[in-house]
Write an enzyme that holds these catalytic residues in place. Structure first.
Site, PDB file in Angstrom:
ATOM      1  N   SER A 244       0.791  -1.230   0.000  1.00  0.00           N
ATOM      2  CA  SER A 244       0.000   0.000   0.000  1.00  0.00           C
ATOM      3  C   SER A 244       0.824   1.281   0.000  1.00  0.00           C
ATOM      4  CB  SER A 244      -1.002   0.048   1.151  1.00  0.00           C
ATOM      5  OG  SER A 244      -1.916  -1.039   1.044  1.00  0.00           O
ATOM      6  N   SER A 282      -2.464  -3.822  -3.304  1.00  0.00           N
ATOM      7  CA  SER A 282      -1.927  -2.603  -2.706  1.00  0.00           C
ATOM      8  C   SER A 282      -3.044  -1.580  -2.549  1.00  0.00           C
ATOM      9  CB  SER A 282      -0.814  -2.027  -3.595  1.00  0.00           C
ATOM     10  OG  SER A 282      -0.187  -0.922  -2.994  1.00  0.00           O
ATOM     11  N   ASP A 284      -3.780   1.985  -2.504  1.00  0.00           N
ATOM     12  CA  ASP A 284      -3.146   3.243  -2.908  1.00  0.00           C
ATOM     13  C   ASP A 284      -4.194   4.346  -2.876  1.00  0.00           C
ATOM     14  OD1 ASP A 284      -0.868   1.678  -3.355  1.00  0.00           O
ATOM     15  OD2 ASP A 284      -1.503   1.231  -5.395  1.00  0.00           O
TER      16      ASP A 284
END
Length: 378
Positions: A244, A282, A284
């Site tokens: 992340s 991830s 984001d």
């Protein structure tokens, strides 16, 4: 358990010191704190015995004295496998009035409680209605035993108390302590750009917690690093590229909430410059705020308690939409540099189960741009 608030940067070098020819004009500190009023603090927890390598970073958009004063804001989710609490209200109201905390995935609850405790202590009247803290997270479970509750609400209060405009700690400190980026040691990074508009110079600053990307994706100004990180993610249950990225963009330029959201979307372009295509695993998530137009964008009930019985109106100034391009460019440039600053500040770290995560090779980065300079001379 070793506990530290703020502290020096993990490394004295920044990406520019390695000869990387970044575009744009940075602010005085080349950091989010170039936006007047912004204060940042950290709490770092490290214990080899407890297998703890974690922490929290606190950001006050208007400084500790300005808590409760709303800032215009917008958010963008590039990939949603993560959390930013309070984001629904930011989308609805276009503002927030609390500090921001960045920490480990499993510490979001304690961070949320810590912000509330701090605000009730500092501004008890604010808690009479409701508080929606803004807490972002990235996962540090490869270098930290994230199953243990290392970080408590008191540690969040300490980071909020320690915040200062003089803080410039990057790499493995605060919320970035246990992070891995592109298979190398990651963490916190920051950068800024100045934008001249209408006879004024405005700062656009970026602060991020970098914990994303596959080792072989990394690019430095478009150039790959040939040297793979030592052991990299060799001993990890996490998929390559997971982890992340939380990015906070701040500016003192007068912007509307929708324009802040437009800045947040441009973060994706700066991230892409460093090589990643974005991983499914991830989270984001990007937040942008403007500290201009003090007194506007708040969400206060009518004085009488009955809607429509007050003549008060917000009055704001704003950069015209058609003049936003230089601010977009500033976000892209500062995001790219902040990620590389986070990597350059990293150092070799041993984690649980024998995992070794190496910092980026400074000599290799230098060689990329020394060679480029020599070719230009010839």
């Amino acid at each position: 358990m070793s506990t530290e608030t703020n502290g020096a940067s993990a490394g004295s070098l920044r990406a520019r010191d390695l000869g990387i020819p970044f575009d744009g004009m940075p602010g005085e500190r080349n950091a989010l704190v170039d936006v007047a009023g912004v204060e940042i603090g950290h709490t770092t927890l490290i214990s080899e015995e407890a297998r703890a390598r974690t922490g929290a970073t606190a950001i006050h958009p208007r400084g500790r004295a300005g808590v409760g004063e709303a800032v215009a804001a917008g958010v963008h989710s590039f990939n949603g496998n993560g959390e930013l609490t309070g984001s629904h209200w930011i989308r609805e109201a276009g503002s927030f009035a609390t500090p921001i905390v960045l920490t480990s995935t499993h510490a979001v609850g304690d961070a949320h409680r810590g912000v509330i405790d701090w605000m009730l202590r500092e501004r008890p009247g604010l808690g009479e209605r409701w508080l929606l803290p803004v807490v972002g997270e990235t996962w540090d479970g490869r270098l930290n035993d994230a199953t243990v509750r290392h970080l408590l609400s008191d540690d969040i209060v300490a980071a909020l108390d320690a915040a200062s405009a003089d803080t410039l700690a990057e790499g493995p400190v605060g919320g970035g302590t246990g992070m891995i980026c592109y298979g190398r040691k990651g963490g916190n990074g920051t950068a800024s750009r100045l934008v001249d508009y209408g006879g004024e110079s405005y700062a656009v600053g970026v602060f991020l917690q970098a914990n994303f990307g596959d080792a072989h994706e990394l690019r430095v100004m478009g150039r790959p690093l040939a040297t793979p990180p030592v052991d990299g993610n060799a001993i990890s249950t996490a998929p390559a590229g997971a982890g992340s990225l939380i990015v906070v963009v701040g500016t003192d330029a007068p912007l509307l909430p929708g324009q802040c959201a437009a800045l947040a979307r441009r973060v994706s372009l700066g991230v892409g410059r460093t090589g990643t295509a974005g991983s499914h695993f991830s989270g984001d998530i990007f937040l942008a705020f403007s500290t201009a137009n003090t007194g506007a964008f708040g969400s206060q009930p009518p004085v009488s308690g009955r809607p429509g019985e007050t003549a008060a109106l917000d009055t704001v100034q704003t950069v015209p939409w058609g003049c936003m391009d230089p601010f977009y460019t500033a976000v892209v440039q500062a995001t790219e540099e902040a990620i590389l600053n986070a990597l350059v500040a990293g150092r070799d770290v041993h984690g649980p189960k024998g995992l070794l995560v190496a910092g980026v090779d400074h000599d290799e980065v230098r060689s990329l741009f020394v060679q480029k300079t020599e070719e230009a001379v010839r």
